[in-house]
Design an enzyme around this catalytic site. Structure first.
Site, PDB file in Angstrom:
ATOM      1  N   SER A 155       7.278 -16.752  11.047  1.00 21.72           N
ATOM      2  CA  SER A 155       7.855 -15.694  11.876  1.00 21.72           C
ATOM      3  C   SER A 155       8.876 -16.252  12.857  1.00 21.72           C
ATOM      4  O   SER A 155       9.474 -15.492  13.618  1.00 21.72           O
ATOM      5  CB  SER A 155       6.741 -15.006  12.656  1.00 21.72           C
ATOM      6  OG  SER A 155       6.173 -15.924  13.562  1.00 21.72           O
ATOM      7  N   CYS A 156       9.086 -17.574  12.844  1.00 22.47           N
ATOM      8  CA  CYS A 156       9.931 -18.160  13.899  1.00 22.47           C
ATOM      9  C   CYS A 156      11.216 -18.803  13.382  1.00 22.47           C
ATOM     10  O   CYS A 156      12.301 -18.342  13.707  1.00 22.47           O
ATOM     11  CB  CYS A 156       9.120 -19.172  14.678  1.00 22.47           C
ATOM     12  SG  CYS A 156       7.621 -18.446  15.344  1.00 22.47           S
ATOM     13  N   PHE A 157      11.088 -19.882  12.594  1.00 15.35           N
ATOM     14  CA  PHE A 157      12.298 -20.599  12.173  1.00 15.35           C
ATOM     15  C   PHE A 157      13.334 -19.653  11.549  1.00 15.35           C
ATOM     16  O   PHE A 157      14.499 -19.655  11.975  1.00 15.35           O
ATOM     17  CB  PHE A 157      11.963 -21.724  11.185  1.00 15.35           C
ATOM     18  CG  PHE A 157      11.320 -22.946  11.789  1.00 15.35           C
ATOM     19  CD1 PHE A 157      11.032 -23.017  13.150  1.00 15.35           C
ATOM     20  CD2 PHE A 157      11.013 -24.041  10.993  1.00 15.35           C
ATOM     21  CE1 PHE A 157      10.432 -24.148  13.702  1.00 15.35           C
ATOM     22  CE2 PHE A 157      10.419 -25.173  11.534  1.00 15.35           C
ATOM     23  CZ  PHE A 157      10.126 -25.221  12.880  1.00 15.35           C
TER      24      PHE A 157
END
Ligand code: UGA
Length: 429
Positions: free
Chosen positions: A255-257
């Site tokens: 969900s981040c990079f």
């Protein structure tokens, strides 16, 4: 969620606010709304002893000394950041500040592009509260560096704490953290914008490191005698490089990079700054997952009608999160080749089932998944897969073809045992 339980575990009174009533009900019953190691245990203790309370009532935070904004910051269609939830949370906190006596520090933990605290959150807080920053309320940028799957550990033992804002507010938050983490912790005190940028620089650098080793893996794979494991070891021992985040594989997800690299690249465009290295990291990553299908086709030929087993669906081990997981493009590609796709993951089965419904065969165990399969792809490096011996593949598969997309097996042991084996970053011998 994890920040809340960690504060509550240490004895602070925590009120969690979320508009999702289903989630609130789960938490009230001490059930974590997602899988994360240790979260259940912490949640049970803190809900039962009353330190953690949850509600959908957004004025419930009004009595607290610190109000954390931890909402999601998803990608808009063009990859830029969508600040809707940030705006909503800031407006709700601003309203509750209106009637509040005394000082409250609002802490922005969500990942946001530079300028968000100063130009988006502050004006909303001021407008909704009728108060001025520094009088009645403070505002700090305090990015979060925890990893899924290690979130509780990272929350309790962060490498460093970064706080951006005005001096007095930084001091207030620092005092709280010194009490929580101890005096010797690294605290970086800076501007809002530097704090916001630090988070993007951190994630971009890590993603770039992984894309770099994946690019080297692709070179190794086409080089007779090449093996990225040895090259990674060789460069990782150089202190200037470091050995972490050099695990070659099928690419980064989560969900981040993916969302953060897109968001910072989009931010670069708005200020006319080229983000060449970030763009390259994304482009290497876009191509990496399908290497697994190419490798499977090389060993098994045309995959039409063949049973392909995929072990590991979550974007990394110890989570049930499948957001941007590499398993998804691999499954999609296999389905277009008309392969019969069997899948297994220790935690992510419900999430993948909700996405692919009756298009896949859902196995109950890893053994069940590889049973009578023509080919097996390792897409996530869960510990339970690491323990599978070559004999298990040989005895259960129709043809023991293994594509190790996460470098969890010793190639020599597998090849000598009779497995038809290929691994990311491993050239022909
Ligand atoms: C990442 C950062 O590591 C956290 O510091 C940050 O707080 C978080 O994003 C966030 O922004 O909230 P996370 O996405 O949970 O944490 O997971 P990572 O452990 O960083 O892994 C990301 C992806 O890179 C995974 O798909 C993983 O499989 C892949 N990866 C990681 C590799 O392929 N090789 C490696 O050597 C390391």
């Amino acid at each position: 969620m994890v920040t809340a339980v960690c504060f509550a575990k240490r004895g602070y009174e925590v009120v969690g606010v979320d508009p999702d009533s289903r989630r609130i009900e789960l938490i009230r019953n001490a059930k974590a709304p997602f899988f994360e190691p240790s979260l259940d245990v912490y949640l049970k203790e803190t809900v039962e002893n009353g330190r953690l309370k949850v509600t959908s009532d957004s004025v419930a935070n009004a009595g607290s000394d610190f109000a954390y904004i931890t909402v999601g910051t998803p990608s808009a269609d063009d990859g830029s950041i969508d600040l809707t939830y940030i705006r909503n949370a800031a407006a709700a906190i601003g309203k509750s500040l209106r009637k509040r006596e005394g000082y409250q520090v609002i802490v922005l933990k969500s990942t946001v592009i530079p300028g968000t605290a100063r130009n988006v959150v502050k004006p909303i807080l001021e407008e909704q509260s009728g108060k001025e920053l520094g009088r009645g309320f403070g505002l700090c940028s305090n990015p979060e560096f925890l990893r899924e799957g290690n979130a509780v550990y990272d929350s309790e033992s962060p490498d460093r704490i970064v706080i951006g804002g005005q001096v007095d507010d930084i001091e207030r938050l620092e005092m709280f953290y010194r009490e929580f983490y101890g005096q010797s912790h690294h605290v970086i005190k800076t501007t809002y914008e530097n704090a916001e940028l630090t988070k993007y620089a951190n994630n971009s650098f890590l993603a770039m490191k992984v894309s770099f080793i994946n690019m080297i893996a692709n070179l190794c794979q086409k080089t007779t005698g090449g093996d990225v494991e040895d090259v990674a070891k060789g460069i990782g021992l150089d202190k200037r490089i470091g050995s972490l985040f050099l695990m070659a594989g099928l690419g980064w997800g989560g969900s981040c990079f993916p969302k953060d690299l897109k968001a910072i690249a989009a931010y670069g465009k708005t200020i006319n700054v080229k983000t060449t290295l970030i763009d390259a990291a994304i482009s290497v990553n876009d191509e990496q997952p399908l290497k697994a299908v190419e490798m499977a086709e090389k060993l098994s030929g045309d995959l039409r009608g063949k049973r392909v087993a995929i072990l590991g669906l979550a974007f990394k081990p110890n989570t049930d999160d499948i957001r941007e997981a590499v398993s998804i493009p691999i499954i999609r590609k296999l389905l277009t080749t008309k392969a019969k796709v069997a899948v297994y993951d220790p935690a992510a089965m419900p999430n993948i089932r909700a996405l692919f419904r009756d298009e896949l065969q859902y196995a109950e165990t890893a053994m069940d998944c590889i049973n009578r399969a023509d080919c097996c792809i390792i897409a996530t490096e869960w510990d339970e897969f690491k323990k599978m011996l070559p004999s298990i593949f040989i005895q259960n598969m129709k043809r023991p073809v293994v594509v190790d997309g996460r470098r969890i097996y010793d190639p020599l042991t597998f090849i000598e045992a009779g497995v038809i084996f290929s691994a990311i970053g491993l050239g022909e011998t």
